[in-house]
Design an enzyme around this catalytic site. Sequence first.
Site, PDB file in Angstrom:
ATOM      1  N   GLY A   1       0.651  -1.208   0.030  1.00 59.86           N
ATOM      2  CA  GLY A   1      -0.087  -0.083  -0.146  1.00 59.86           C
ATOM      3  C   GLY A   1       0.687   1.310   0.006  1.00 59.86           C
ATOM      4  O   GLY A   1       0.386   2.416  -0.516  1.00 59.86           O
TER       5      GLY A   1
ATOM      6  N   ASP B   1      -5.309   2.588  10.470  1.00 63.57           N
ATOM      7  CA  ASP B   1      -6.703   2.292  10.349  1.00 63.57           C
ATOM      8  C   ASP B   1      -6.940   1.503  11.971  1.00 63.57           C
ATOM      9  O   ASP B   1      -7.164   2.213  12.845  1.00 63.57           O
ATOM     10  CB  ASP B   1      -7.248   1.104   9.222  1.00 63.57           C
TER      11      ASP B   1
ATOM     12  N   LYS C   1      -7.457   7.404   9.905  1.00 65.41           N
ATOM     13  CA  LYS C   1      -8.893   7.491  10.053  1.00 65.41           C
ATOM     14  C   LYS C   1      -9.091   7.721  11.720  1.00 65.41           C
ATOM     15  O   LYS C   1      -8.436   7.608  12.565  1.00 65.41           O
ATOM     16  CB  LYS C   1      -9.545   5.978  10.045  1.00 65.41           C
TER      17      LYS C   1
END
Length: 180
Positions: free
Chosen positions: A43, A102, A131
């Site tokens: 990612g 996250d 987040k």
Amino acid sequence: MDDDVARTLFHASTIQARLDEMAQILTADYEGKDLTALAILNGSMMFAADLLRRLPLQLQVACLSVASYHGGTESSGVVQFLQSALPEVKGRHVLLLDDILDSGRTLFAIREKILRECAPAAVNVCVLLRKRKERAEDVPADYVGFDIDDEFVVGYGLDYREKYRNLPYLGVLKPEIVVS
């Protein structure tokens, strides 16, 4: 691919401008230090490459391959290290580069493993996205590109079932695209 995106969160130009700002901060913080930038694959590859090219520092770059989502939209809770050896970072400042903070499980597991097994001078966390949510593990994000709501994001390295990583922006998929 663009038709699968419900809305754009950050355009490519916004991302690049934020990376310029982050690079200035990182350059000031790591000037004169033995730095290893450790990109968490897959990612972070676009984020890491674009950010590291902006740093006028002598540094080492390494990659670490882990998995925790296993094809879903949420962390499975199990962090699997996909390579047997960690990079040599004894006495060095380690900057973990990841796409998103996250649940915190992946970064927590990596950070703890490096601290426990590698004797670095320091370990800091740099993420493109964080987040706004309660996390399963408390992980300090020392450098953050953008804070976002708790929704599933793709593009600029982030994927859904290994697709959409190559979008030049960050967006939210249409609900009908995401299959639980």
